[in-house]
Design a protein around this motif. Structure first.
Motif, PDB file in Angstrom:
ATOM      1  N   ALA A  50     -19.858 -33.652  49.265  1.00  0.00           N
ATOM      2  CA  ALA A  50     -19.233 -34.258  48.275  1.00  0.00           C
ATOM      3  C   ALA A  50     -19.032 -35.716  48.512  1.00  0.00           C
ATOM      4  O   ALA A  50     -17.771 -35.846  48.838  1.00  0.00           O
ATOM      5  CB  ALA A  50     -17.829 -33.640  47.596  1.00  0.00           C
ATOM      6  N   PHE A  84     -19.088 -38.703  46.868  1.00  0.00           N
ATOM      7  CA  PHE A  84     -18.206 -39.589  46.199  1.00  0.00           C
ATOM      8  C   PHE A  84     -16.977 -39.045  46.106  1.00  0.00           C
ATOM      9  O   PHE A  84     -15.770 -40.039  46.181  1.00  0.00           O
ATOM     10  CB  PHE A  84     -18.816 -39.265  44.774  1.00  0.00           C
ATOM     11  N   ILE A  85     -16.553 -37.730  46.101  1.00  0.00           N
ATOM     12  CA  ILE A  85     -14.948 -37.485  46.309  1.00  0.00           C
ATOM     13  C   ILE A  85     -14.290 -37.784  47.209  1.00  0.00           C
ATOM     14  O   ILE A  85     -13.278 -38.184  47.586  1.00  0.00           O
ATOM     15  CB  ILE A  85     -14.911 -35.799  46.262  1.00  0.00           C
ATOM     16  N   VAL A 144     -13.679 -41.475  47.101  1.00  0.00           N
ATOM     17  CA  VAL A 144     -12.550 -41.593  45.819  1.00  0.00           C
ATOM     18  C   VAL A 144     -11.491 -41.251  46.669  1.00  0.00           C
ATOM     19  O   VAL A 144     -10.256 -41.915  46.606  1.00  0.00           O
ATOM     20  CB  VAL A 144     -12.739 -40.801  44.799  1.00  0.00           C
ATOM     21  N   THR A 168     -25.295 -36.356  46.100  1.00  0.00           N
ATOM     22  CA  THR A 168     -25.189 -35.804  44.793  1.00  0.00           C
ATOM     23  C   THR A 168     -24.579 -36.885  44.114  1.00  0.00           C
ATOM     24  O   THR A 168     -24.351 -36.436  42.877  1.00  0.00           O
ATOM     25  CB  THR A 168     -24.031 -34.637  44.884  1.00  0.00           C
ATOM     26  N   ARG A 217     -26.652 -37.396  40.363  1.00  0.00           N
ATOM     27  CA  ARG A 217     -26.119 -36.263  39.580  1.00  0.00           C
ATOM     28  C   ARG A 217     -24.838 -36.210  39.126  1.00  0.00           C
ATOM     29  O   ARG A 217     -24.689 -36.222  37.911  1.00  0.00           O
ATOM     30  CB  ARG A 217     -26.598 -35.021  40.402  1.00  0.00           C
ATOM     31  N   LEU A 218     -24.048 -36.542  39.857  1.00  0.00           N
ATOM     32  CA  LEU A 218     -22.604 -36.873  39.528  1.00  0.00           C
ATOM     33  C   LEU A 218     -22.475 -37.860  38.614  1.00  0.00           C
ATOM     34  O   LEU A 218     -21.430 -37.638  37.427  1.00  0.00           O
ATOM     35  CB  LEU A 218     -21.841 -36.839  40.903  1.00  0.00           C
ATOM     36  N   LEU A 252     -23.720 -36.771  35.403  1.00  0.00           N
ATOM     37  CA  LEU A 252     -22.938 -35.663  34.599  1.00  0.00           C
ATOM     38  C   LEU A 252     -21.701 -36.473  33.924  1.00  0.00           C
ATOM     39  O   LEU A 252     -20.672 -35.994  33.345  1.00  0.00           O
ATOM     40  CB  LEU A 252     -22.584 -34.825  35.590  1.00  0.00           C
ATOM     41  N   LEU A 253     -21.054 -37.485  34.606  1.00  0.00           N
ATOM     42  CA  LEU A 253     -19.847 -38.311  34.178  1.00  0.00           C
ATOM     43  C   LEU A 253     -20.209 -39.064  33.117  1.00  0.00           C
ATOM     44  O   LEU A 253     -19.417 -39.078  32.124  1.00  0.00           O
ATOM     45  CB  LEU A 253     -19.454 -39.039  35.253  1.00  0.00           C
ATOM     46  N   TYR A 288     -19.538 -35.325  30.705  1.00  0.00           N
ATOM     47  CA  TYR A 288     -18.361 -35.405  30.415  1.00  0.00           C
ATOM     48  C   TYR A 288     -17.780 -36.751  30.365  1.00  0.00           C
ATOM     49  O   TYR A 288     -16.741 -37.188  30.643  1.00  0.00           O
ATOM     50  CB  TYR A 288     -17.582 -34.882  31.715  1.00  0.00           C
ATOM     51  N   PRO A 328     -14.009 -36.738  28.118  1.00  0.00           N
ATOM     52  CA  PRO A 328     -12.978 -36.325  29.130  1.00  0.00           C
ATOM     53  C   PRO A 328     -12.577 -37.641  29.893  1.00  0.00           C
ATOM     54  O   PRO A 328     -11.578 -38.173  30.167  1.00  0.00           O
ATOM     55  CB  PRO A 328     -13.276 -35.221  29.928  1.00  0.00           C
ATOM     56  N   PHE A 329     -13.905 -38.184  30.527  1.00  0.00           N
ATOM     57  CA  PHE A 329     -13.705 -39.564  31.463  1.00  0.00           C
ATOM     58  C   PHE A 329     -13.092 -40.626  30.825  1.00  0.00           C
ATOM     59  O   PHE A 329     -12.201 -41.223  31.058  1.00  0.00           O
ATOM     60  CB  PHE A 329     -15.132 -39.802  32.009  1.00  0.00           C
ATOM     61  N   ALA A 338      -9.536 -39.985  30.272  1.00  0.00           N
ATOM     62  CA  ALA A 338      -8.741 -40.109  31.559  1.00  0.00           C
ATOM     63  C   ALA A 338      -8.205 -41.446  31.878  1.00  0.00           C
ATOM     64  O   ALA A 338      -7.178 -41.787  32.394  1.00  0.00           O
ATOM     65  CB  ALA A 338      -9.597 -39.519  32.531  1.00  0.00           C
ATOM     66  N   VAL A 383      -5.372 -42.237  29.720  1.00  0.00           N
ATOM     67  CA  VAL A 383      -4.235 -41.619  30.537  1.00  0.00           C
ATOM     68  C   VAL A 383      -3.819 -42.429  31.727  1.00  0.00           C
ATOM     69  O   VAL A 383      -2.506 -42.665  31.946  1.00  0.00           O
ATOM     70  CB  VAL A 383      -4.538 -40.502  31.179  1.00  0.00           C
ATOM     71  N   LEU A 394     -22.350 -29.281  39.550  1.00  0.00           N
ATOM     72  CA  LEU A 394     -21.416 -30.254  40.168  1.00  0.00           C
ATOM     73  C   LEU A 394     -20.042 -30.085  39.384  1.00  0.00           C
ATOM     74  O   LEU A 394     -19.189 -30.902  39.569  1.00  0.00           O
ATOM     75  CB  LEU A 394     -21.836 -31.444  40.234  1.00  0.00           C
ATOM     76  N   GLN A 421     -16.857 -30.775  41.149  1.00  0.00           N
ATOM     77  CA  GLN A 421     -16.636 -32.056  41.736  1.00  0.00           C
ATOM     78  C   GLN A 421     -15.943 -32.803  40.558  1.00  0.00           C
ATOM     79  O   GLN A 421     -15.129 -33.994  40.696  1.00  0.00           O
ATOM     80  CB  GLN A 421     -17.681 -32.682  42.207  1.00  0.00           C
ATOM     81  N   ILE A 422     -16.411 -32.653  39.282  1.00  0.00           N
ATOM     82  CA  ILE A 422     -15.977 -33.400  38.244  1.00  0.00           C
ATOM     83  C   ILE A 422     -14.483 -33.111  37.967  1.00  0.00           C
ATOM     84  O   ILE A 422     -13.698 -34.009  37.763  1.00  0.00           O
ATOM     85  CB  ILE A 422     -16.850 -32.951  36.755  1.00  0.00           C
ATOM     86  N   PHE A 481     -11.196 -35.661  38.022  1.00  0.00           N
ATOM     87  CA  PHE A 481     -10.157 -35.529  37.110  1.00  0.00           C
ATOM     88  C   PHE A 481      -8.749 -35.425  37.552  1.00  0.00           C
ATOM     89  O   PHE A 481      -7.742 -35.951  37.254  1.00  0.00           O
ATOM     90  CB  PHE A 481     -10.097 -34.555  36.044  1.00  0.00           C
ATOM     91  N   THR A 491      -7.467 -38.383  39.261  1.00  0.00           N
ATOM     92  CA  THR A 491      -6.930 -39.290  38.299  1.00  0.00           C
ATOM     93  C   THR A 491      -5.473 -39.026  37.821  1.00  0.00           C
ATOM     94  O   THR A 491      -4.843 -39.842  37.868  1.00  0.00           O
ATOM     95  CB  THR A 491      -7.876 -39.510  36.791  1.00  0.00           C
TER      96      THR A 491
END
Lengths: 178, 106
Positions: A53, A55-56, A59, A137, A140-141, A144-145, A153, A156-157, A160, A163, B62, B65-66, B70, B73
């Motif tokens: 992961a 990207f995570i 971050v 990944t 793909r991530l 998906l975002l 997503y 929700p993004f 966020a 927020v 994934l 990971q999403i 969040f 965040t």
């Protein structure tokens, strides 16, 4: 039990994670706790790299090891109490918290080992990162975002981001001098 | 051999350490740091699931990971607001010992 490089890396990261988390909780000086918190965030980023992961992990380094650690250190600096001897004391009922946490820990580990879902999937090998394998990944991530066309997503993004905006404005309003 | 179990147990242990800190510390900043440990434990669990189910039917799974993104965040927002509150409380009462901030005690 085979000891390849990812396994050794996992155990090293796990030891650093648990040790630094214990140091955060147990140390008497809160500045030392905050510094061990940064170590713990870095080790968690290592665990994410190990889990493919990337990207995570980036971050995590940017937000946790960078921003949150600095925020915590600023808060410690601004709320320093000179007269108290120990800056990070335990409450009187710490033994009660210890009992609760040990019970919860045994319950969680038991559940991990015995629930139907866990038994079905627990010994599925995790796809650990290996040297030289291209298993990115991030593309793909990102799809998906963000993608407005396929299943993603994106709503929700955006929520966020609102927020975050509300939280920043709220922090400024709450922390402002009157 | 590292399986999903290893990461789940690691997440559980970290969560319990964080919970112990959140329940037993008196300094509000220390409680916030313990909550950050708990959030990181949950993130490790979610990313572990995501990695274990990678390559199943719907392409790569994934979603874990999403969710981790969040959670990061919301954790950043929570840290900013909570530290601002701690600083505001310190300015007004010149203490952040939660034993002395007991307006809602019964």
């Amino acid at each position: 039990m085979s000891l390849d490089i990812p396994t050794i890396a996992f155990y090293l990261i796990a030891i650093v994670l648990v040790g630094s988390a214990l140091a955060v909780v147990l140390l008497r000086n809160i500045v030392h706790s905050a510094l061990f918190l940064a170590v713990m965030f870095g080790a968690a980023a290592g665990a994410y790299v190990l889990l493919n992961a990337e990207f995570i992990a980036i971050v995590q380094v940017l937000i946790y090891a960078g921003a949150v650690t600095i925020l915590v250190l600023f808060a410690i600096m601004l709320t320093r109490n000179a007269q108290s001897q120990s800056s990070n004391p335990f409450a009187k009922q710490w033994w009660l918290a210890l009992i609760i946490c040990v019970l919860l820990g045994f319950g969680l580990v038991y559940a991990v080992g015995n629930s139907a879902m866990a038994v079905a999937s627990a010994f599925a090998p995790v796809h650990l990162a290996t040297l030289g394998a291209d298993s990115g990944t991030v593309t793909r991530l990102g799809q998906l975002l963000y993608s407005p066309f396929v299943y993603s997503y994106v709503l929700p993004f955006e929520i966020a981001s609102v927020v975050l905006l509300v939280a920043i404005i709220g922090a400024i309003v709450i922390g402002r001098e009157d | 051999m590292v399986t999903l179990n290893s990461f789940l147990v690691l997440g559980a242990i970290l969560f319990c350490i964080g919970l112990f800190g959140a329940l037993s510390k008196r300094n509000a900043v220390a409680i916030l740091m313990s909550i950050e440990i708990m959030l990181n434990a949950v993130n490790i669990t979610l990313v572990g699931y995501s990695s274990a189910f990678m390559g199943h039917t719907h392409g790569e799974r994934l979603t874990g990971q999403i969710f981790a993104i969040f959670i990061i965040t919301v954790a950043a927002a929570e840290a900013a607001v909570a530290l601002a509150m701690i600083i505001a409380i310190y300015r007004r009462r010149s203490t952040i010992d939660i034993g002395e901030i007991n307006l809602m005690r019964w």
